[in-house]
Design a protein around this motif. Structure first.
Motif, PDB file in Angstrom:
ATOM      1  N   ASP A   1      -6.420   5.485  -3.225  1.00 47.45           N
ATOM      2  CA  ASP A   1      -6.544   6.110  -2.240  1.00 47.45           C
ATOM      3  C   ASP A   1      -5.360   5.266  -2.049  1.00 47.45           C
ATOM      4  OD1 ASP A   1      -5.928   7.519   0.411  1.00 47.45           O
ATOM      5  OD2 ASP A   1      -7.885   6.158   1.411  1.00 47.45           O
ATOM      6  N   TRP A   2      -5.811   3.757  -2.059  1.00 44.61           N
ATOM      7  CA  TRP A   2      -4.742   3.390  -1.944  1.00 44.61           C
ATOM      8  C   TRP A   2      -3.296   2.276  -2.297  1.00 44.61           C
ATOM      9  CZ3 TRP A   2      -4.747  -1.535   1.353  1.00 44.61           C
ATOM     10  CH2 TRP A   2      -4.184  -2.532   1.054  1.00 44.61           C
ATOM     11  N   TYR A   3      -2.898   3.421  -3.224  1.00 44.44           N
ATOM     12  CA  TYR A   3      -1.702   3.598  -4.426  1.00 44.44           C
ATOM     13  C   TYR A   3      -1.649   4.785  -3.928  1.00 44.44           C
ATOM     14  CZ  TYR A   3      -2.237  -1.133  -5.626  1.00 44.44           C
ATOM     15  OH  TYR A   3      -2.460  -2.458  -6.068  1.00 44.44           O
TER      16      TYR A   3
ATOM     17  N   THR B   1     -15.241   3.354  -6.587  1.00 44.28           N
ATOM     18  CA  THR B   1     -13.817   2.226  -6.615  1.00 44.28           C
ATOM     19  C   THR B   1     -12.689   2.657  -6.693  1.00 44.28           C
ATOM     20  OG1 THR B   1     -15.579   0.754  -7.100  1.00 44.28           O
ATOM     21  CG2 THR B   1     -13.522   0.121  -6.967  1.00 44.28           C
TER      22      THR B   1
ATOM     23  N   ARG C   1     -10.720   5.201  -4.069  1.00 40.62           N
ATOM     24  CA  ARG C   1     -10.914   4.408  -2.894  1.00 40.62           C
ATOM     25  C   ARG C   1      -8.969   3.355  -3.610  1.00 40.62           C
ATOM     26  NH1 ARG C   1     -13.995  -1.442  -0.917  1.00 40.62           N
ATOM     27  NH2 ARG C   1     -12.869  -2.264   0.169  1.00 40.62           N
ATOM     28  N   ILE C   2      -9.473   3.407  -4.819  1.00 44.78           N
ATOM     29  CA  ILE C   2      -8.421   2.391  -5.060  1.00 44.78           C
ATOM     30  C   ILE C   2      -6.692   3.068  -5.156  1.00 44.78           C
ATOM     31  CG2 ILE C   2      -6.247   1.837  -7.146  1.00 44.78           C
ATOM     32  CD1 ILE C   2      -9.617   0.369  -8.257  1.00 44.78           C
TER      33      ILE C   2
ATOM     34  N   ARG D   1       1.092  -1.095   0.141  1.00 44.60           N
ATOM     35  CA  ARG D   1       0.175  -0.541  -0.481  1.00 44.60           C
ATOM     36  C   ARG D   1       0.931   1.124   0.331  1.00 44.60           C
ATOM     37  NH1 ARG D   1      -4.198   1.426   4.875  1.00 44.60           N
ATOM     38  NH2 ARG D   1      -1.803   1.562   6.420  1.00 44.60           N
ATOM     39  N   TYR D   2       1.110   2.485  -0.840  1.00 48.42           N
ATOM     40  CA  TYR D   2       1.393   3.816  -1.058  1.00 48.42           C
ATOM     41  C   TYR D   2       0.520   4.929  -0.129  1.00 48.42           C
ATOM     42  CZ  TYR D   2       3.909   1.110  -3.877  1.00 48.42           C
ATOM     43  OH  TYR D   2       5.099  -0.353  -4.055  1.00 48.42           O
ATOM     44  N   GLY D   3       0.226   4.325   0.128  1.00 42.02           N
ATOM     45  CA  GLY D   3      -1.511   5.483   0.254  1.00 42.02           C
ATOM     46  C   GLY D   3      -2.142   5.369   1.858  1.00 42.02           C
ATOM     47  N   ASP D   4      -3.337   5.278   1.645  1.00 43.07           N
ATOM     48  CA  ASP D   4      -3.896   5.659   4.032  1.00 43.07           C
ATOM     49  C   ASP D   4      -5.058   4.441   3.519  1.00 43.07           C
ATOM     50  OD1 ASP D   4      -2.062   7.489   4.733  1.00 43.07           O
ATOM     51  OD2 ASP D   4      -2.991   9.001   3.234  1.00 43.07           O
ATOM     52  N   ALA D   5      -6.432   3.905   2.249  1.00 41.62           N
ATOM     53  CA  ALA D   5      -7.139   2.991   2.483  1.00 41.62           C
ATOM     54  C   ALA D   5      -6.723   2.078   3.078  1.00 41.62           C
ATOM     55  CB  ALA D   5      -7.063   2.954   0.995  1.00 41.62           C
TER      56      ALA D   5
ATOM     57  N   GLY E   1     -12.441  -0.152 -13.386  1.00 40.87           N
ATOM     58  CA  GLY E   1     -11.872  -0.024 -11.799  1.00 40.87           C
ATOM     59  C   GLY E   1     -10.484  -0.881 -11.557  1.00 40.87           C
TER      60      GLY E   1
ATOM     61  N   ARG F   1      -9.751  11.781   1.674  1.00 38.76           N
ATOM     62  CA  ARG F   1      -8.371  11.880   1.306  1.00 38.76           C
ATOM     63  C   ARG F   1      -7.908  11.729  -0.765  1.00 38.76           C
ATOM     64  NH1 ARG F   1      -8.694   7.917   4.961  1.00 38.76           N
ATOM     65  NH2 ARG F   1      -9.878   6.509   3.608  1.00 38.76           N
TER      66      ARG F   1
ATOM     67  N   SER G   1     -12.403   7.366   1.199  1.00 37.92           N
ATOM     68  CA  SER G   1     -11.432   7.050   0.388  1.00 37.92           C
ATOM     69  C   SER G   1     -12.137   9.097  -0.419  1.00 37.92           C
ATOM     70  CB  SER G   1     -10.833   7.251  -0.661  1.00 37.92           C
ATOM     71  OG  SER G   1     -10.163   5.523   0.145  1.00 37.92           O
TER      72      SER G   1
ATOM     73  N   ALA H   1      -6.798  -0.101 -11.357  1.00 34.40           N
ATOM     74  CA  ALA H   1      -6.130  -0.965  -9.503  1.00 34.40           C
ATOM     75  C   ALA H   1      -4.279  -1.974 -10.257  1.00 34.40           C
ATOM     76  CB  ALA H   1      -6.463  -1.510  -9.173  1.00 34.40           C
TER      77      ALA H   1
ATOM     78  N   LEU I   1      -8.339  -2.838   0.132  1.00 33.29           N
ATOM     79  CA  LEU I   1      -8.817  -3.054  -1.648  1.00 33.29           C
ATOM     80  C   LEU I   1      -9.986  -3.516  -1.539  1.00 33.29           C
ATOM     81  CD1 LEU I   1      -5.419  -3.496  -3.515  1.00 33.29           C
ATOM     82  CD2 LEU I   1      -7.279  -1.504  -3.244  1.00 33.29           C
TER      83      LEU I   1
END
Lengths: 256, 256
Positions: B127-129, B121, B124-125, A229-233, B239, B158, B155, B243, A236
């Motif tokens: 935000d994860w990356y 979606t 959220r992705i 993970r590179y962010g804050d969610a 989506g 953010r 997300s 990702a 997945l």
């Protein structure tokens, strides 16, 4: 035209209980019906608008598939889609035959995937990444649910599934003599999928949307993996995670 | 208790027209409301069950956020969720400020993403990356649509977004003197994302669900990329593709 009894029968297949009783399920919409007509599924009945029938008669006529012409209103009344101006098919379910990953093959294990939309998406992803076998825990959503079939965008015709005791499958595999199959599963403390040397054979286990892999399945995971993970969610979606994991597995396999 | 006028006002925010007129949008469900209360968004009103309010008073009280206690029935009548036994918040929309990818940064460009679920979606992705900026074509779904907010699982607090003429942004970027930003876009005939040497800066353009990247945007793609397919599915959902592309970009970036 649809008879009252036909309409009632088709509507009953919205429910799992009646799908199991009748051994039949629904496929809806132009694209999905075209795909199922070209697959090895056995078709009981096609309900189609006149326009759809005329364009697709070559798909029904050589198999002598029974076809009922219906209005858009009747189609929508019979099926589950909000709008369907083409067709639906009543299709025989397949026998629930056990599946195992052969040497050189990656198979998916779905350990309690509850959401039909997620299951349909996973079928489509499996089909994209060339995964042909999906083993589902008994608590996983019913693959014959119209939402699953619809979300799979025709991929349900190209992957096989089995429902049963996946823990037992893994337990038996772990006792095999000779080369044991790898069992990959996503955890927070696993090895980074960007640098891991994935093998070409074994199982990828995907866990429940909220709770992940079940405690009874976890001991059989031989390789814990993590998507960095590179962010804050916080997480997945399970469909997204399945795609990212299979993408990494295929990347490593192709480079070997 | 909710007054009739409050109820009417909240219900009007289901529609884009009134969200724009009022400069406000809805955030629904326990988790999302908790996240927005801890973000830099300005809160107009929180409608909460007594139980939710008691547990979360620390989040509302120090900001003196107006809170109305309501029944579950009222909450569900006011909002868009089928079931909501916790809370909803009426939140001020943000100013539409232009965003550009800085050196060392990857930003997303959404070129006509129509489905609110897909947009949520993607938030959220992103935000994860660790992607913090999303530039949206004017035809992209409204980020303040309750379905987008809900699908983003918090997300939306953010990541930043901007709606406008993305073609013009790319056109200007392409005329920059000095180092031009890379513009990645998915096409069927692009370079394999498993072996491509992605840079650390630039834009990743994701196109429409059915038609892909628009003809007017395509000339500004400097690097066409393709997710390799190992099976038979016709396509991946946008989506999922977002990702997989971001996962490959981050993998390459981390290895550099």
């Amino acid at each position: 035209m649809l008879s009252k009894n036909q309409l009632k029968y088709i509507q009953s297949l919205h429910q799992k209980k009646y799908r199991q009783q009748q051994g039949a399920f629904l496929v809806e919409g132009a694209k999905s019906v075209q795909e199922v007509l070209q697959s090895d599924f056995q078709i009981e009945l096609v309900v189609a608008t006149e326009a759809f029938y005329k364009e697709n008669a070559h798909l029904t006529d050589h198999q002598r598939t029974p076809v009922e012409i219906a209005s858009v209103g009747d189609l929508e009344r019979a099926g589950t889609l909000e709008s369907n101006n083409a067709a639906l098919a009543v299709v025989k379910t397949k026998e629930n035959r056990p599946l195992l990953a052969e040497p050189g093959e990656i198979a998916l294990i779905l350990d309690d995937i509850r959401d039909p939309g997620n299951l349909g998406t996973i079928l489509r992803i499996a089909d994209w990444y060339g995964v042909r076998k999906i083993l589902c825990s008994e608590t996983t959503a019913d693959v014959y649910n119209p939402k699953v079939i619809s979300a799979s965008k025709g991929s349900f015709t190209r992957v096989q599934w089995w429902y049963g005791d996946v823990v037992q499958v893994l337990s038996r595999a772990s006792k095999q003599t000779g080369s044991l199959p790898a069992v990959y599963g996503a955890f927070l403390d696993g090895d980074d999928v960007h640098t891991l040397a994935f093998g070409k054979s074994g199982y990828l286990v995907m866990g429940n949307e909220s709770n992940g892999i079940r405690p009874e399945t976890a001991p059989f995971i031989t390789q814990r993996v993590t998507i960095p993970r590179y962010g804050d969610a916080e997480s997945l979606n399970v469909g997204i995670a399945t795609a990212v994991l299979l993408d990494n597995i295929r990347r490593v396999n192709a480079g070997q």
